[in-house]
Design a protein around this motif. Structure first.
Motif, PDB file in Angstrom:
ATOM      1  N   MET A   1       0.847  -1.169   0.000  1.00  0.00           N
ATOM      2  CA  MET A   1       0.000   0.000   0.000  1.00  0.00           C
ATOM      3  C   MET A   1       0.899   1.240   0.000  1.00  0.00           C
ATOM      4  SD  MET A   1      -2.783   1.324   2.877  1.00  0.00           S
ATOM      5  CE  MET A   1      -3.878  -0.039   2.691  1.00  0.00           C
ATOM      6  N   SER A   2       0.601   2.189  -0.869  1.00  0.00           N
ATOM      7  CA  SER A   2       1.391   3.416  -0.928  1.00  0.00           C
ATOM      8  C   SER A   2       1.031   4.319   0.253  1.00  0.00           C
ATOM      9  CB  SER A   2       1.121   4.157  -2.238  1.00  0.00           C
ATOM     10  OG  SER A   2      -0.150   4.775  -2.202  1.00  0.00           O
ATOM     11  N   GLU A   3       1.879   5.289   0.475  1.00  0.00           N
ATOM     12  CA  GLU A   3       1.635   6.237   1.570  1.00  0.00           C
ATOM     13  C   GLU A   3       0.317   6.978   1.352  1.00  0.00           C
ATOM     14  OE1 GLU A   3       3.656  10.148   3.668  1.00  0.00           O
ATOM     15  OE2 GLU A   3       4.834   8.998   2.230  1.00  0.00           O
ATOM     16  N   GLU A   4       0.063   7.403   0.130  1.00  0.00           N
ATOM     17  CA  GLU A   4      -1.191   8.116  -0.176  1.00  0.00           C
ATOM     18  C   GLU A   4      -2.396   7.217   0.046  1.00  0.00           C
ATOM     19  OE1 GLU A   4      -1.748  11.366  -0.665  1.00  0.00           O
ATOM     20  OE2 GLU A   4       0.400  11.549  -0.278  1.00  0.00           O
ATOM     21  N   ASP A   5      -2.288   5.958  -0.363  1.00  0.00           N
ATOM     22  CA  ASP A   5      -3.396   5.016  -0.147  1.00  0.00           C
ATOM     23  C   ASP A   5      -3.651   4.820   1.349  1.00  0.00           C
ATOM     24  OD1 ASP A   5      -3.721   4.673  -2.874  1.00  0.00           O
ATOM     25  OD2 ASP A   5      -2.552   2.814  -2.951  1.00  0.00           O
ATOM     26  N   TYR A   6      -2.580   4.732   2.118  1.00  0.00           N
ATOM     27  CA  TYR A   6      -2.718   4.565   3.562  1.00  0.00           C
ATOM     28  C   TYR A   6      -3.484   5.738   4.164  1.00  0.00           C
ATOM     29  CZ  TYR A   6      -1.540   4.666   8.500  1.00  0.00           C
ATOM     30  OH  TYR A   6      -1.614   4.739   9.864  1.00  0.00           O
ATOM     31  N   TRP A   7      -3.043   6.966   3.855  1.00  0.00           N
ATOM     32  CA  TRP A   7      -3.692   8.150   4.426  1.00  0.00           C
ATOM     33  C   TRP A   7      -5.125   8.298   3.931  1.00  0.00           C
ATOM     34  CZ3 TRP A   7      -2.096  10.363   8.638  1.00  0.00           C
ATOM     35  CH2 TRP A   7      -0.755  10.274   8.992  1.00  0.00           C
ATOM     36  N   ALA A   8      -5.405   7.842   2.723  1.00  0.00           N
ATOM     37  CA  ALA A   8      -6.765   7.936   2.176  1.00  0.00           C
ATOM     38  C   ALA A   8      -7.752   7.065   2.951  1.00  0.00           C
ATOM     39  CB  ALA A   8      -6.767   7.558   0.699  1.00  0.00           C
ATOM     40  N   THR A   9      -7.252   6.062   3.644  1.00  0.00           N
ATOM     41  CA  THR A   9      -8.147   5.189   4.422  1.00  0.00           C
ATOM     42  C   THR A   9      -8.598   5.835   5.730  1.00  0.00           C
ATOM     43  OG1 THR A   9      -6.344   4.090   5.641  1.00  0.00           O
ATOM     44  CG2 THR A   9      -7.008   3.109   3.510  1.00  0.00           C
ATOM     45  N   LEU A  10      -7.958   6.933   6.120  1.00  0.00           N
ATOM     46  CA  LEU A  10      -8.260   7.575   7.402  1.00  0.00           C
ATOM     47  C   LEU A  10      -9.209   8.757   7.224  1.00  0.00           C
ATOM     48  CD1 LEU A  10      -4.614   7.590   8.762  1.00  0.00           C
ATOM     49  CD2 LEU A  10      -6.483   6.121   9.537  1.00  0.00           C
ATOM     50  N   PRO A  11     -10.038   9.036   8.215  1.00  0.00           N
ATOM     51  CA  PRO A  11     -10.940  10.196   8.129  1.00  0.00           C
ATOM     52  C   PRO A  11     -10.139  11.499   8.228  1.00  0.00           C
ATOM     53  CG  PRO A  11     -11.087   9.202  10.305  1.00  0.00           C
ATOM     54  CD  PRO A  11     -10.201   8.306   9.474  1.00  0.00           C
ATOM     55  N   ASP A  12     -10.734  12.601   7.787  1.00  0.00           N
ATOM     56  CA  ASP A  12     -10.064  13.901   7.837  1.00  0.00           C
ATOM     57  C   ASP A  12      -9.846  14.381   9.266  1.00  0.00           C
ATOM     58  OD1 ASP A  12      -9.867  14.043   5.084  1.00  0.00           O
ATOM     59  OD2 ASP A  12     -11.734  15.150   4.860  1.00  0.00           O
ATOM     60  N   THR A  13     -10.746  13.986  10.166  1.00  0.00           N
ATOM     61  CA  THR A  13     -10.611  14.315  11.585  1.00  0.00           C
ATOM     62  C   THR A  13     -10.365  13.012  12.331  1.00  0.00           C
ATOM     63  OG1 THR A  13     -12.171  16.131  11.286  1.00  0.00           O
ATOM     64  CG2 THR A  13     -11.683  15.473  13.540  1.00  0.00           C
ATOM     65  N   LEU A  14      -9.254  12.964  13.045  1.00  0.00           N
ATOM     66  CA  LEU A  14      -8.840  11.731  13.701  1.00  0.00           C
ATOM     67  C   LEU A  14      -9.200  11.745  15.183  1.00  0.00           C
ATOM     68  CD1 LEU A  14      -5.244  11.634  12.167  1.00  0.00           C
ATOM     69  CD2 LEU A  14      -7.243  10.351  11.383  1.00  0.00           C
ATOM     70  N   SER A  15      -9.466  10.586  15.702  1.00  0.00           N
ATOM     71  CA  SER A  15      -9.669  10.431  17.142  1.00  0.00           C
ATOM     72  C   SER A  15      -8.314  10.120  17.778  1.00  0.00           C
ATOM     73  CB  SER A  15     -10.638   9.278  17.411  1.00  0.00           C
ATOM     74  OG  SER A  15     -10.028   8.048  17.060  1.00  0.00           O
ATOM     75  N   PRO A  16      -8.204  10.269  19.085  1.00  0.00           N
ATOM     76  CA  PRO A  16      -6.961   9.836  19.737  1.00  0.00           C
ATOM     77  C   PRO A  16      -6.643   8.363  19.448  1.00  0.00           C
ATOM     78  CG  PRO A  16      -8.174  11.252  21.216  1.00  0.00           C
ATOM     79  CD  PRO A  16      -9.080  10.991  20.022  1.00  0.00           C
ATOM     80  N   ALA A  17      -7.679   7.530  19.321  1.00  0.00           N
ATOM     81  CA  ALA A  17      -7.444   6.110  18.997  1.00  0.00           C
ATOM     82  C   ALA A  17      -6.849   5.963  17.596  1.00  0.00           C
ATOM     83  CB  ALA A  17      -8.741   5.318  19.121  1.00  0.00           C
ATOM     84  N   ASP A  18      -7.319   6.769  16.635  1.00  0.00           N
ATOM     85  CA  ASP A  18      -6.747   6.743  15.281  1.00  0.00           C
ATOM     86  C   ASP A  18      -5.268   7.108  15.331  1.00  0.00           C
ATOM     87  OD1 ASP A  18      -9.238   6.163  14.017  1.00  0.00           O
ATOM     88  OD2 ASP A  18      -9.715   8.299  13.852  1.00  0.00           O
ATOM     89  N   VAL A  19      -4.956   8.169  16.070  1.00  0.00           N
ATOM     90  CA  VAL A  19      -3.567   8.619  16.172  1.00  0.00           C
ATOM     91  C   VAL A  19      -2.720   7.553  16.868  1.00  0.00           C
ATOM     92  CG1 VAL A  19      -2.028  10.405  17.094  1.00  0.00           C
ATOM     93  CG2 VAL A  19      -4.245  11.053  16.106  1.00  0.00           C
ATOM     94  N   ALA A  20      -3.285   6.898  17.876  1.00  0.00           N
ATOM     95  CA  ALA A  20      -2.559   5.825  18.560  1.00  0.00           C
ATOM     96  C   ALA A  20      -2.214   4.704  17.579  1.00  0.00           C
ATOM     97  CB  ALA A  20      -3.390   5.288  19.729  1.00  0.00           C
ATOM     98  N   ARG A  21      -3.144   4.356  16.692  1.00  0.00           N
ATOM     99  CA  ARG A  21      -2.862   3.311  15.691  1.00  0.00           C
ATOM    100  C   ARG A  21      -1.768   3.768  14.731  1.00  0.00           C
ATOM    101  NH1 ARG A  21      -8.263   2.493  16.342  1.00  0.00           N
ATOM    102  NH2 ARG A  21      -8.915   3.803  14.623  1.00  0.00           N
TER     103      ARG A  21
END
Length: 141
Positions: free
Chosen positions: A1-21
């Protein structure tokens, strides 16, 4: 998976749990680093608002690799008009309608209520986001 593809899977606003992952650490460590200003975020009421674009820029700035291109300052309000609706805030902040309305009623988010309709001016919201940021800036001398 490319870096852009990875970031595209995440929402525009992240939760602390998202950032922890993303950082491969625990949520308590993320909250502590948000409190300390190590991880960029915005404190509105009792919630942390963490924008994906700011996390990406922060990670790029801490990388041991040269940047891919010159990075412009992050403006999370770029795609919005001069006036935002509560729906825009729901999308931008990743919060429910109920939370957004409570914040509007309590003045956490600056807005005007005209005929029962909330109008949020982009310039005022930008100021609030700057004020609520945990990233300190040195005043120009």
């Amino acid at each position: 998976m490319s870096e852009e593809d990875y970031w595209a899977t995440l929402p525009d606003t992240l939760s602390p749990a998202d950032v922890a992952r993303i950082l491969r650490t625990g949520v308590p460590a993320v909250r502590r680093r948000l409190r300390d200003g190590m991880i960029p975020g915005h404190r509105l009421s009792d919630s942390w608002i963490i924008f994906k674009s700011e996390i990406r820029a922060w990670l790029d700035s801490t990388s041991n690799q040269p940047p891919h291109a010159a990075t412009d300052p992050v403006d999370v309000l770029t795609g919005y008009g001069d006036e935002l609706s509560y729906r825009d805030l729901m999308q931008l902040l990743g919060k429910t309608k109920q939370t957004v309305y409570i914040w509007l009623q309590q003045g956490v988010i600056p807005a005007s209520n005209v005929g029962g309709r909330w109008i949020i001016f982009k310039a005022q919201l930008r100021r609030r986001l700057e004020e609520s940021s945990n990233q300190t800036t040195s005043p120009a001398e």
